[in-house]
Design a protein around this motif. Structure first.
Motif, short mmCIF file in Angstrom:
data_model
loop_
_atom_site.label_atom_id
_atom_site.label_comp_id
_atom_site.label_asym_id
_atom_site.label_seq_id
_atom_site.Cartn_x
_atom_site.Cartn_y
_atom_site.Cartn_z
N ILE A 1 0.83 -1.20 0.00
CA ILE A 1 0.00 0.00 0.00
C ILE A 1 0.87 1.26 0.00
O ILE A 1 0.61 2.22 -0.74
N TYR A 2 1.91 1.26 0.81
CA TYR A 2 2.83 2.40 0.86
C TYR A 2 3.45 2.63 -0.52
O TYR A 2 3.46 3.76 -1.04
N ARG A 3 3.94 1.57 -1.13
CA ARG A 3 4.59 1.68 -2.45
C ARG A 3 3.63 2.28 -3.48
O ARG A 3 4.00 3.15 -4.27
N ALA A 4 2.38 1.81 -3.48
CA ALA A 4 1.41 2.31 -4.47
C ALA A 4 1.03 3.76 -4.19
O ALA A 4 0.86 4.55 -5.13
N LEU A 5 0.88 4.12 -2.93
CA LEU A 5 0.49 5.50 -2.59
C LEU A 5 1.60 6.51 -2.91
O LEU A 5 1.33 7.57 -3.47
N VAL A 6 2.84 6.19 -2.55
CA VAL A 6 3.92 7.16 -2.79
C VAL A 6 4.10 7.41 -4.28
O VAL A 6 4.50 8.52 -4.68
N GLN A 7 3.79 6.43 -5.12
CA GLN A 7 3.94 6.62 -6.55
C GLN A 7 2.91 7.61 -7.12
O GLN A 7 3.05 8.06 -8.25
N LYS A 8 1.91 7.95 -6.31
CA LYS A 8 0.94 8.97 -6.70
C LYS A 8 1.47 10.38 -6.47
O LYS A 8 0.80 11.37 -6.76
N ARG A 9 2.68 10.47 -5.90
CA ARG A 9 3.35 11.75 -5.65
C ARG A 9 2.45 12.69 -4.84
O ARG A 9 2.11 13.80 -5.27
N LEU A 10 2.09 12.21 -3.66
CA LEU A 10 1.24 12.98 -2.75
C LEU A 10 2.09 13.96 -1.95
O LEU A 10 3.31 14.02 -2.09
N LYS A 11 1.43 14.74 -1.11
CA LYS A 11 2.16 15.71 -0.28
C LYS A 11 3.08 15.00 0.69
O LYS A 11 4.25 15.36 0.85
N ARG A 12 2.55 13.93 1.36
CA ARG A 12 3.38 13.10 2.23
C ARG A 12 2.64 11.81 2.55
O ARG A 12 1.40 11.77 2.53
N VAL A 13 3.41 10.77 2.84
CA VAL A 13 2.85 9.50 3.30
C VAL A 13 3.70 9.05 4.49
O VAL A 13 4.84 8.60 4.32
N ASP A 14 3.16 9.20 5.70
CA ASP A 14 3.88 8.84 6.91
C ASP A 14 3.48 7.44 7.38
O ASP A 14 2.40 6.94 7.04
N ILE A 15 4.34 6.82 8.15
CA ILE A 15 4.11 5.47 8.65
C ILE A 15 4.24 5.47 10.17
O ILE A 15 5.27 5.90 10.71
N ALA A 16 3.20 4.99 10.86
CA ALA A 16 3.26 4.83 12.31
C ALA A 16 3.29 3.35 12.63
O ALA A 16 2.51 2.57 12.07
N ASN A 17 4.17 2.96 13.53
CA ASN A 17 4.29 1.55 13.89
C ASN A 17 4.84 1.42 15.30
O ASN A 17 5.50 2.32 15.81
N ARG A 18 4.53 0.28 15.91
CA ARG A 18 5.05 0.02 17.27
C ARG A 18 6.57 -0.07 17.24
O ARG A 18 7.25 0.46 18.12
N THR A 19 7.12 -0.73 16.21
CA THR A 19 8.57 -0.87 16.07
C THR A 19 9.05 0.10 14.98
O THR A 19 8.78 -0.12 13.80
N LEU A 20 9.74 1.14 15.38
CA LEU A 20 10.13 2.17 14.42
C LEU A 20 11.11 1.64 13.37
O LEU A 20 11.05 2.03 12.20
N ASP A 21 12.02 0.76 13.79
CA ASP A 21 13.01 0.24 12.84
C ASP A 21 12.33 -0.53 11.70
O ASP A 21 12.77 -0.45 10.56
N LYS A 22 11.27 -1.25 12.03
CA LYS A 22 10.55 -1.99 10.99
C LYS A 22 9.89 -1.03 10.01
O LYS A 22 9.88 -1.25 8.80
N ALA A 23 9.32 0.07 10.54
CA ALA A 23 8.70 1.07 9.67
C ALA A 23 9.74 1.74 8.76
O ALA A 23 9.47 2.02 7.59
N LYS A 24 10.93 1.97 9.29
CA LYS A 24 11.98 2.61 8.50
C LYS A 24 12.41 1.76 7.30
O LYS A 24 12.91 2.29 6.30
N GLU A 25 12.19 0.45 7.39
CA GLU A 25 12.53 -0.43 6.28
C GLU A 25 11.69 -0.14 5.04
O GLU A 25 12.08 -0.49 3.92
N LEU A 26 10.53 0.50 5.24
CA LEU A 26 9.66 0.82 4.11
C LEU A 26 10.11 2.06 3.35
O LEU A 26 9.79 2.22 2.17
N LEU A 27 10.83 2.95 4.02
CA LEU A 27 11.14 4.26 3.44
C LEU A 27 11.86 4.20 2.09
O LEU A 27 11.55 5.02 1.20
N PRO A 28 12.79 3.26 1.86
CA PRO A 28 13.44 3.22 0.54
C PRO A 28 12.47 2.96 -0.61
O PRO A 28 12.77 3.29 -1.76
#
Length: 279
Positions: free
Chosen positions: A136-163
């Motif tokens: 879902i993150y990958r598809a949304l960011v490709q729409k070139r929105l203003k921002r797409v943030d990720i909230a998660n219990r484990t921050l390191d796991k969320a950071k893995e999505l950023l690339p």
């Protein structure tokens, strides 16, 4: 000619995919079948051998096979390769090509319900950082929105999505506590975890006290249809988006890849809801 389609995974006996694709086959005016091919994780080679022998035209992939099936495919779509997961396989002249339709299917379902929601001024908050969140993150960011943030219990796991989105849309990783405080910044909130799924229907991943009216709250859980977070969203004046719509539209995209036929399936959203409610 009979179109041969199916689903592999475990467990899948209660899957709605056969019902969905039977509807699609009828809509497309084709003859075909969609069958379940269930096997435990150790039986994947046997299941795939059976599909090859049956000369299947295409199949869906669900847990626990979405990653391990990659080793058995001849080719991967670029997004599936980046995501490291496949949920749709197409037989192209005897070669198997893998795709991921989860994220794009989700985006289609949002656009169908809220045609003007996703644009350059849209801010999105994704709750969770698991497999569903990746697509879902990958598809949304490709729409070139203003921002797409990720909230998660484990921050390191969320950071893995950023690339997955660094070249498209700005993103930040947040704790659930910070996300709750900042809810008024977002136009779309997407709940991608299993929190609130049957039987734990009273669970809610974050509180929505700071949400803006008319924000869209979307939950990919579809059992129950009205999860606790969607109920809370309605109380706060937000608009809601149900998980079964994503299920339908990712199926639509898979069917499109198998047959080349793009179907109007909007009328099936209510039919699928009735089926889920047992009506």
């Amino acid at each position: 000619m009979t179109l041969k389609l199916g689903l592999i995974g475990h467990p899948i006996s209660h899957s709605l995919s056969p019902w969905i694709h039977a509807k699609f086959i009828d809509l497309a005016g084709l003859n075909g079948e969609y069958k379940l091919y269930e096997g435990n994780p150790n039986q994947l080679p046997d299941v795939l051998t059976q599909l090859k022998q049956n000369k299947i035209d295409g199949f869906n992939v669900t847990i626990p096979y979405k990653q391990v099936v990659l080793d058995y495919l001849d080719e991967l779509d670029s997004d599936a390769e980046i995501l490291g997961a496949v949920n749709t396989v197409v037989n192209q002249h005897g070669k198997w090509k893998g795709y991921s339709t989860d994220g794009e299917g989700y985006v289609r379902s949002i656009i169908e319900s809220f045609p003007s929601l996703l644009n350059k001024d849209t801010s999105v908050l994704i709750l969770g950082a698991g497999g569903a969140a990746r697509g879902i993150y990958r598809a949304l960011v490709q729409k070139r929105l203003k921002r797409v943030d990720i909230a998660n219990r484990t921050l390191d796991k969320a950071k893995e999505l950023l690339p997955l989105g660094k070249d498209f849309t700005p993103s930040e990783v947040l704790t659930f506590h910070t996300a709750e405080k900042n809810l008024s910044q977002y136009d779309l909130i997407v709940q991608t975890t299993s929190v609130g799924m049957k039987p734990k229907v009273q669970e809610q991943i974050i509180q929505l006290d700071n949400i803006r009216k008319d924000t869209v709250v979307s939950d990919i859980v579809y059992q129950p249809i009205m999860t606790k977070i969607l109920q809370d969203a309605k109380v706060h004046g937000a608009r809601i988006h149900h998980g079964h719509a994503m299920l339908l539209y990712q199926g639509q995209l898979a069917f499109e890849k198998w047959t080349g036929k793009k179907l109007d399936v909007s009328h099936l959203v209510d039919e699928l809801e009735d089926k889920l409610r047992g009506e």
